[in-house]
Design an enzyme around this catalytic site. Structure first.
Site, PDB file in Angstrom:
ATOM      1  N   LYS A  82       0.842  -1.196   0.000  1.00 58.93           N
ATOM      2  CA  LYS A  82       0.000   0.000   0.000  1.00 58.93           C
ATOM      3  C   LYS A  82       0.877   1.245   0.000  1.00 58.93           C
ATOM      4  CE  LYS A  82      -3.527   2.236   2.908  1.00 58.93           C
ATOM      5  NZ  LYS A  82      -4.211   2.171   4.223  1.00 58.93           N
ATOM      6  N   SER A 157      -9.073   1.762   3.479  1.00 59.79           N
ATOM      7  CA  SER A 157      -8.155   2.492   2.639  1.00 59.79           C
ATOM      8  C   SER A 157      -7.174   1.605   1.868  1.00 59.79           C
ATOM      9  CB  SER A 157      -7.376   3.494   3.490  1.00 59.79           C
ATOM     10  OG  SER A 157      -6.639   2.849   4.501  1.00 59.79           O
ATOM     11  N   SER A 181      -9.559  -0.765   7.375  1.00 61.11           N
ATOM     12  CA  SER A 181      -8.867  -0.606   6.103  1.00 61.11           C
ATOM     13  C   SER A 181      -8.144  -1.803   5.517  1.00 61.11           C
ATOM     14  CB  SER A 181      -7.889   0.560   6.202  1.00 61.11           C
ATOM     15  OG  SER A 181      -8.568   1.754   6.477  1.00 61.11           O
TER      16      SER A 181
END
Length: 469
Positions: A82, A157, A181
């Site tokens: 990420k 996220s 997330s």
């Protein structure tokens, strides 16, 4: 190699195949790079692809195998990261035009540990700006799409990470989770993700750094055994993150589950829940009973009146507001509307902050009491399947729920620091994935990994993949 494509084999299998020279690391990396080239234009999950570096590392990995050198548990296996986590020498955009040229000087601890285990960084993945929303969309590279239905979100996220893994662009990834997330995106895209106990895995090298007590870095993959292997690699203090304690995890997922005491909760404990999601949680409960677990309705009536999303809004804003205002100073018009609302929101009062923290303390006590009688909690991950893009509300039956309600069943475990595992166990009538969430007492990831592995063997959706042809 059989009928399963290389890009849909899990990380631990790939490591075994590479180590026994049934396939080369170069073949594995090339297969994933080809997959990214083929499907990422339609999904928009990866933002920076490290093709040259990954191939160099893969050749070195193959040379080591030929030479008979000692190798790590992920030797030659590619992984994705990420874009809130640093990879040395690579841009970490944080989903923002403000950081489009920010090059990391060192690996985040989690990245360094996967690399030390033989893993090869393959790509950085998309996220909402500053990792601060439940949909993956930002002003720099735009919106990620769910591989199961491009009109729907892969969540946030860590939505780019989940979409990449679900679509076969990566066997293993690193996400981060402050409220939902890693687990929400896993539910939305049909993969597995773990938010370990806060204190297990360092968040060093992750941005934002606040609210530090609630952020978690977590592994994402397509199998529980990959999550188990990753936890063993990632856990432990790094001398930087002061929340992490030296408490080596027990990661044997092969133990018996017979006799494990599981409470099951859906609505109303976690607010209104879609009927297909509820049915999937109840099906998982039945599967655990068939495996010999003792499964009962969870005595968590106190949760009905505790909306963790409201508590987190107060507790997070107290730190995030000033932090983001400093980051965006002079560029306020360039950030995503979610960030604009965050930096222009009124300051949280001390009285409100203290009251919210006291509610969290009470929530921790509620779970401490619960885990005196039960070994695990089975519940939804999200109240609905992956929603369409850019929704400010969603419907659960005849109830309209604000967008933040998507976190109702996940954020309590960030606020309390409890470990939680998300894994796929069903699908909607529209073929969208549905996950279930397993929670255990603090530092007892072993129980939910063992239950998760057992559920995985009984899962009716274990080997489903999205059709991206």
């Amino acid at each position: 190699m059989g009928e399963i494509e290389i890009y849909y084999r899990d990380a631990t299998e790939l490591a075994e195949l590479i180590g026994t020279r049934q396939v080369s690391a170069v073949e594995v990396v090339r297969a994933h790079l080809d997959r990214i080239e083929a499907v990422n234009p339609g999904v928009n999950a990866t933002v920076t692809v490290l093709a040259d570096q990954a191939l160099v590392a893969a050749r070195a990995a193959d040379d080591a195998v030929v030479a008979g050198a000692a190798v790590g548990p992920l030797h030659g296996v590619p992984f994705t990261v990420k874009d809130s986590l640093d990879v040395a020498g690579v841009v970490t955009t944080r989903g923002s035009t403000l950081f489009r040229e920010h090059v990391a000087s060192a690996d985040a601890t989690a990245v360094a540990r996967l690399r030390a285990a033989g893993g090869i960084p393959l790509a950085k993945t998309n996220l909402p700006e500053f990792s601060y929303w439940t949909e993956t969309d930002n002003p720099l590279v735009g919106r990620s799409r769910n591989p199961w239905d491009g009109e729907r979100t892969p969540g946030g996220s860590s939505g780019g990470e989940s979409a990449a893994i679900a679509a076969g662009m990566s066997p293993l990834g690193l996400g981060s989770d402050v409220a939902i997330s890693v687990r929400g995106p896993a539910h939305d895209t049909g993969i597995v993700a773990l938010k370990a106990t806060r204190g297990r895995i360092p968040i060093s090298g992750h941005w934002p750094e606040v609210p530090r007590r609630y952020w978690h870095v977590g592994p994402m993959a397509r199998s529980v055994r990959d999550i188990t292997a990753a936890l063993a690699i990632l856990a432990g203090p790094d001398g930087v993150d002061g929340y992490v304690r030296h408490s080596p995890p027990t990661t044997d997922q092969a133990g018996e589950v017979a006799g494990v005491r599981v409470g099951c909760a859906t609505s109303p404990a976690f607010g209104p829940v879609d009927r297909e999601v509820t049915a999937t949680v109840l099906a998982a409960a039945d599967a655990l009973r068939a495996l010999g677990c003792v499964v009962e309705p969870a005595p968590l009536d106190g949760l009905r009146t505790v909306d963790g999303t409201a508590l987190s809004a107060v507790l997070f804003a107290a730190e995030i507001g000033p932090y983001f205002r400093r980051a965006a100073a002079g560029h306020e018009s360039e950030v995503h509307p979610v960030i604009q609302r965050t930096i222009t929101a009124p300051e949280v009062t001390l009285a409100d902050y203290v009251a919210a923290q006291q509610h969290v303390d009470a929530l921790s006590s509620l779970f401490a009491e619960y885990f005196e009688s039960y070994d695990a909690l089975l519940c939804p991950v999200c109240p609905i399947p992956a929603p369409p893009h850019a929704r400010s509300t969603f419907q659960v039956g005849d109830v309209t729920v604000p967008a933040r309600g998507i976190m109702r069943a996940t954020v309590p475990f960030n606020l309390t620091g409890l470990p939680a595992l998300s894994l796929p166990f069903g699908a909607t009538s529209e073929n969208l994935p549905i996950g279930v969430q397993l929670v255990s007492r603090w530092y007892d990831e072993a129980t939910i990994l063992r239950l998760g592995a057992a559920l995985e063997t009984a899962s009716p959706v274990r080997h489903r993949h999205p059709d991206l042809t």
